[in-house]
Design an enzyme around this catalytic site. Structure first.
Site, PDB file in Angstrom:
ATOM      1  N   GLY A  74       0.930  -1.135   0.039  1.00 18.00           N
ATOM      2  CA  GLY A  74      -0.065   0.023   0.046  1.00 18.00           C
ATOM      3  C   GLY A  74       0.999   1.214  -0.062  1.00 18.00           C
ATOM      4  O   GLY A  74       1.449   1.560   1.162  1.00 18.00           O
ATOM      5  N   ASN A 129      -6.357   1.600   9.646  1.00 16.17           N
ATOM      6  CA  ASN A 129      -7.537   2.105  10.884  1.00 16.17           C
ATOM      7  C   ASN A 129      -8.296   1.068  10.752  1.00 16.17           C
ATOM      8  O   ASN A 129      -8.732   0.107  10.029  1.00 16.17           O
ATOM      9  CB  ASN A 129      -8.239   3.240   9.865  1.00 16.17           C
ATOM     10  CG  ASN A 129      -7.475   4.520   9.779  1.00 16.17           C
ATOM     11  OD1 ASN A 129      -6.832   4.786  10.764  1.00 16.17           O
ATOM     12  ND2 ASN A 129      -8.021   5.246   8.797  1.00 16.17           N
ATOM     13  N   LYS A 137      -7.218   4.541  18.737  1.00 14.66           N
ATOM     14  CA  LYS A 137      -7.372   5.116  17.429  1.00 14.66           C
ATOM     15  C   LYS A 137      -8.649   5.194  16.861  1.00 14.66           C
ATOM     16  O   LYS A 137      -8.922   5.857  16.268  1.00 14.66           O
ATOM     17  CB  LYS A 137      -6.236   4.200  16.782  1.00 14.66           C
ATOM     18  CG  LYS A 137      -6.034   4.938  15.112  1.00 14.66           C
ATOM     19  CD  LYS A 137      -5.386   6.317  14.951  1.00 14.66           C
ATOM     20  CE  LYS A 137      -5.646   7.022  13.712  1.00 14.66           C
ATOM     21  NZ  LYS A 137      -4.925   6.156  12.443  1.00 14.66           N
ATOM     22  N   ASN A 164     -14.059  10.153  10.997  1.00 19.86           N
ATOM     23  CA  ASN A 164     -13.904   9.769   9.449  1.00 19.86           C
ATOM     24  C   ASN A 164     -15.293  10.016   8.881  1.00 19.86           C
ATOM     25  O   ASN A 164     -15.459  10.407   7.948  1.00 19.86           O
ATOM     26  CB  ASN A 164     -13.314   8.483   9.291  1.00 19.86           C
ATOM     27  CG  ASN A 164     -11.929   8.544   9.537  1.00 19.86           C
ATOM     28  OD1 ASN A 164     -11.521   9.231  10.716  1.00 19.86           O
ATOM     29  ND2 ASN A 164     -11.198   7.794   9.175  1.00 19.86           N
ATOM     30  N   ASN A 196     -11.235  18.112   9.200  1.00 19.32           N
ATOM     31  CA  ASN A 196     -11.461  17.823  10.323  1.00 19.32           C
ATOM     32  C   ASN A 196     -11.545  18.781  11.409  1.00 19.32           C
ATOM     33  O   ASN A 196     -12.525  18.570  12.452  1.00 19.32           O
ATOM     34  CB  ASN A 196     -10.015  17.105  10.924  1.00 19.32           C
ATOM     35  CG  ASN A 196     -10.024  15.849  10.039  1.00 19.32           C
ATOM     36  OD1 ASN A 196     -10.757  15.384   9.286  1.00 19.32           O
ATOM     37  ND2 ASN A 196      -8.787  15.233  10.220  1.00 19.32           N
ATOM     38  N   GLU A 222     -14.032   2.674   4.545  1.00 22.76           N
ATOM     39  CA  GLU A 222     -13.644   1.735   5.436  1.00 22.76           C
ATOM     40  C   GLU A 222     -14.767   1.832   6.552  1.00 22.76           C
ATOM     41  O   GLU A 222     -14.652   1.556   7.801  1.00 22.76           O
ATOM     42  CB  GLU A 222     -12.230   2.017   6.280  1.00 22.76           C
ATOM     43  CG  GLU A 222     -11.211   1.827   5.135  1.00 22.76           C
ATOM     44  CD  GLU A 222      -9.647   2.176   5.723  1.00 22.76           C
ATOM     45  OE1 GLU A 222      -8.846   1.142   5.778  1.00 22.76           O
ATOM     46  OE2 GLU A 222      -9.544   3.152   6.580  1.00 22.76           O
TER      47      GLU A 222
HETATM   48  O1  PAF Z   1      -8.224   8.425   8.700  1.00 21.70           O
HETATM   49  C1  PAF Z   1      -7.785   9.631   8.910  1.00 21.70           C
HETATM   50  O2  PAF Z   1      -8.128  10.259   8.181  1.00 21.70           O
HETATM   51  C2  PAF Z   1      -6.977   9.823  10.138  1.00 21.70           C
HETATM   52  O3  PAF Z   1      -6.657   8.818  10.631  1.00 21.70           O
HETATM   53  C3  PAF Z   1      -7.243  10.826  11.014  1.00 21.70           C
HETATM   54  C4  PAF Z   1      -6.562  11.062  12.281  1.00 21.70           C
HETATM   55  C5  PAF Z   1      -8.765  10.981  11.265  1.00 21.70           C
HETATM   56  C6  PAF Z   1      -6.763  12.243  10.585  1.00 21.70           C
HETATM   57  O4  PAF Z   1      -7.536  12.619   9.254  1.00 21.70           O
END
Ligand code: PAF
Length: 341
Positions: free
Chosen positions: A7, A104, A185, A193, A203, A268
Site C-alpha cells: 500500500g 485504521n 485510535k 471519519n 477535520n 472503511e
Molecule cells: O483516517 C484519517 O484520516 C486519520 O486517521 C485521522 C486521524 C482521522 C486524520 O484525518
C-alpha cells in the site's frame, strides 16, 4: 533491515520515504501510474515545512517472492485489501519476520494473523498524517507519535522496528496492550471519519461547529460505552477531549474517508463505525448514532453514480462520473496542488 510496504498511498508512501535512507525499502502498489513515476524519478515528498525532496525507493506492482524477502512487512492498505495484502506478506516474509499493520479500524490484525500466523502479526497506530497529492507525490501533513504493540514473543523484533523508526525520525514507542492501542485510535476514527465524509468538511470543522461537535460526541460516547462493556482499557481519561484535540491538530486535513467518498471509492466504514455497531450488539450496548452514520455512508457509496451537486447559481447538475488516476470514480477532477489543505 529489508522492509516491504504494501500500500504505497499517503501513509505507506510517507513511511517509505522516511525509512528509505535507513533500510532497504520496497513499496508495493496496484497503481501503475504511481509506480511508473516513482521508478522513473523517485518518490517526491513535500515536508511539513514545505520543502520538496525526491527519495529513490524501489516500487513494484507484482511483488515477486523469488526476488523480494522481508524482515518487516508494513501493511498500509485500506481494510478492503487486507486479505490480499496478508497473502502477499506471507509470500515475501523471512522465517523470523514480522507483519505490522498500521491500518485504521478493527479486524485487520486478526485477518493478517489468520494468514501469516499470530506470532508473526502485530499492529500499531500512528498520528502521522499524509496526503497523496498526485501520483508519485506525497505531502507530510502532520507529525505525531507512533505506537507499536508487541504480542507474546515479539518484544525483540518490535523493539528493533521501533528503534529503526526512531532513527528515521518517526517517534515510536512500544506497548504490550494491542486492544488498548487499536481502540484508542478507533475512537478518533469513529468521531472524525464518517462525519467528515458525510458533511464534506475538514477535520477542524467538526470541533469548531457545535452542530457537528454534538454528533461527534454522541458517536464517541457510544464507542466508549462499548469499549467499557468489553473490558478494553482505554489510555485516555477523556476520549471526547482527545478526539477534539486530534481535530484541532489535523484541522486542515481531509479525513481518509472523505477522500474515499470524493474519489467515489468504497470506504472503511465497516471497520470503524460499523465495527462499533457490531461489537455493541455482542456486548448488548445500543449504538444508534454509529448505526446511522454507517447506514448513511453505505447509502452514499451506493448512490455514487447519481450524485447531484450545485453549480454555484442555485441550479443543480448531475455530476459526470469520470475515472481518476486511482481507478476510482470522481465527480470533479480537482488539481490537488491547488488545495488549501
Ligand atoms: O483516517 C484519517 O484520516 C486519520 O486517521 C485521522 C486521524 C482521522 C486524520 O484525518
Amino acid at each position: 533491515m529489508d522492509i516491504v510496504i504494501i500500500g504505497a498511498g499517503a501513509m505507506g508512501g510517507l513511511f517509505g520515504a522516511l525509512l528509505a535512507p535507513w533500510a532497504r525499502v520496497t513499496l508495493c502498489t496496484t497503481n501503475t501510474e504511481h509506480a511508473a513515476i516513482i521508478s522513473r524519478q523517485g518518490l517526491t515528498l513535500t515536508s511539513m515545512k514545505g520543502t520538496i525532496c525526491r527519495q529513490r525507493v524501489r516500487i513494484v506492482v507484482d511483488p515477486d517472492p523469488e526476488a523480494i524477502a522481508a524482515d518487516l512487512v508494513l501493511v498500509c492498505t485500506k481494510a478492503r485489501a487486507t486479505a490480499t495484502a496478508a497473502r502477499t506478506a506471507l509470500s515475501v516474509l523471512r522465517t523470523n519476520g514480522l507483519v505490522l499493520t498500521l491500518q485504521n479500524g478493527l479486524g485487520n490484525l486478526e485477518r493478517i494473523a489468520s494468514v501469516v500466523g499470530t506470532s508473526k502479526a502485530t499492529a500499531g497506530i500512528t498520528s502521522q498524517a499524509a496526503t497523496l497529492v498526485a501520483p508519485g507525490h506525497i505531502r507530510h501533513a502532520g507529525d505525531g507519535p507512533t505506537r507499536l504493540a508487541a504480542g507474546p514473543g515479539q518484544s525483540e523484533r518490535v523493539e528493533a522496528v521501533a528503534a529503526l523508526f526512531n532513527r528515521a525520525g518517526i517517534a515510536t514507542t512500544v506497548s504490550d496492550d494491542v486492544d488498548s492501542l487499536l481502540w484508542s485510535k478507533l475512537m478518533v476514527n469513529v468521531g472524525i471519519n464518517g462525519l467528515a465524509a458525510l458533511l464534506r468538511v475538514p477535520n477542524g470543522t467538526l470541533a469548531r461547529v457545535p452542530e457537528c461537535g454534538q454528533l461527534m460526541v454522541q458517536a464517541v460516547e457510544e464507542a466508549v460505552a462499548v469499549a467499557r462493556a468489553l473490558g478494553i482499557d482505554l489510555p485516555y481519561e477523556e476520549q471526547v477531549d482527545r478526539v477534539r484535540q486530534v481535530c484541532v491538530q489535523t484541522a486542515e486535513n481531509r479525513a481518509s474517508m472523505l477522500q474515499d467518498i470524493l474519489k467515489g471509492k468504497a470506504t472503511e466504514i465497516d471497520v470503524i463505525n460499523g465495527a462499533i455497531v457490531a461489537r455493541g450488539e455482542e456486548a448488548g450496548v445500543a449504538t444508534p448514532v454509529n448505526l446511522l452514520i454507517t447506514q448513511l455512508i453505505k447509502a452514499l457509496e451506493a448512490t455514487v453514480d447519481q450524485r447531484i451537486r450545485g453549480d454555484g447559481d442555485g441550479n443543480h447538475v448531475h455530476a459526470p462520473v469520470q475515472r481518476n488516476h486511482f481507478g476510482g470514480r470522481t465527480f470533479f477532477q480537482e488539481n490537488p496542488c491547488n488545495r488549501k489543505n
